[in-house]
Enzyme design. Sequence first.
Site, short mmCIF file in Angstrom:
data_model
loop_
_atom_site.label_atom_id
_atom_site.label_comp_id
_atom_site.label_asym_id
_atom_site.label_seq_id
_atom_site.Cartn_x
_atom_site.Cartn_y
_atom_site.Cartn_z
N LYS A 7 0.92 -1.15 0.09
CA LYS A 7 0.10 -0.05 -0.12
C LYS A 7 0.85 1.29 -0.11
O LYS A 7 2.02 1.17 0.63
CB LYS A 7 -0.85 0.06 1.38
CG LYS A 7 -2.09 0.89 1.19
CD LYS A 7 -3.18 0.35 0.23
CE LYS A 7 -4.38 0.71 0.34
NZ LYS A 7 -5.62 -0.40 -0.02
N THR A 40 -14.73 -3.32 -7.54
CA THR A 40 -14.76 -3.30 -6.04
C THR A 40 -16.00 -3.50 -5.59
O THR A 40 -16.68 -4.34 -4.65
CB THR A 40 -14.38 -2.19 -5.49
OG1 THR A 40 -12.75 -1.91 -6.03
CG2 THR A 40 -14.21 -2.18 -3.71
N SER A 75 -7.83 -6.34 -10.48
CA SER A 75 -6.39 -5.80 -10.80
C SER A 75 -5.54 -6.94 -10.91
O SER A 75 -4.55 -6.75 -11.84
CB SER A 75 -5.83 -5.15 -9.46
OG SER A 75 -6.39 -3.93 -9.34
#
Length: 422
Positions: A113, A197, A355
């Site tokens: 991240k 998502t 992704s």
Amino acid sequence: MLQYDTLQQESLNPYEIVQEQIEKAAALLNLSREAVEILKKPKRVLSVNFPVKMDDGSVRVFEGYRSQHIDALGPTKGGIRFHPDVNLDEVKALSMWMSFKCGVVELPYGGGKGGVICDPHTFSEGELERISRGFMEAISDFVGPNKDIPAPDVYTNAKIMGWMMDTYSRLKGEVSPGVITGKPIILGGSLGRNEATARGCVVTIIEALKQKGKEPTNATVAIQGFGNAGRIAAELLHELGAKIVAISDSKVALYAEEGINLPKAIQAKDIGTLSELEAVTKINHAELLELDVDILIPAALENVITAENADRIKAEIIAEAANGPTTPAADLVLRENGKLVIPDILSNAGGVTVSYFEWVQNLMNYYWTEKEVNDRLNHVMVRSYHNVSRLAEQYQTDMRTAAYMLSLLRITEAMKARGWCN
Ligand code: GLU
């Protein structure tokens, strides 16, 4: 009975929260101490400061981070957020949640991240581009298609991913679409990634409803956060016949008993904020979370359901489209109250799943149709939901702990196979 006093003193530091979540699941699995110690901290963290020329000619130095949690299963993967509250502990925690997320849906990745401390709403497009390129340049030796692959997160989007891919490719002297996902379609982005998502989250909601013998038709829904995940989840659920009775963004929360007019809400958001919307009741942000609805979707930031308000949450199903919206103390209360929490590392895993599909397509240089992407996503989400649900049943625990257990089993098996621990 739970001690409310002790719950009041809960930590809201996401890094401490994720460590607590690891300990809880590891204890149920009897994991070795050495494995737990490896998992409790990120393997590598990079902190960068980089100068950016602003439109008025001045130079501002921005601070950003990239954390890589564990690469036992593959390269690390996870988004980059631009937000004024970004801090190192948060980025570390988010990278760890990414590892467990990838583990739950069985992707060959560890967690990563990144974040830059900034408020993107205050910049011109040119400034935003220079910040995006500046950050990618600063982390360019740390990331790569076989090392660590960023993606969008809070307040970042496909356009920013496109600039970052271009900067990385220019620095490396070769076109490298696989370095980042969530790109514009023309630059190798995957069809279906933008909606992934929310789509994945909705699949888990449908499975949860089925288990309760219900359907989405006429189910009432409150959605906290109207970014990529929140607004698309609203649209998809609306298409399925659910009634979106409340939505919010960072400025305002709105309620309409008959259902929010979504096209109008989206239009209002596109030109500013939801507050432009008419024919709805304004409520406060806290009230939205406590509405008497069937489904609550926290789709913004961390720590919105805490020991302080957990007891007042009325929704039967809480589907976490955001990362880390519920604290461990709140989890205990929700469980006592019989609520079904579909945990973030499962509920919002659709984004990283597509992704992964994008990255695979980039590496193959062969692209799939939107239907192929959505079908594969659907398959992964349904399978993962039931894997977690079965384990929760078997261990008589909640879905979050079961999701961690499932993930920890995969990650520790890879760690052992690599000879990192016993
Ligand atoms: N930022 C998203 C997440 O938190 C997506 C990550 C990705 O696609 O790599 O899951």
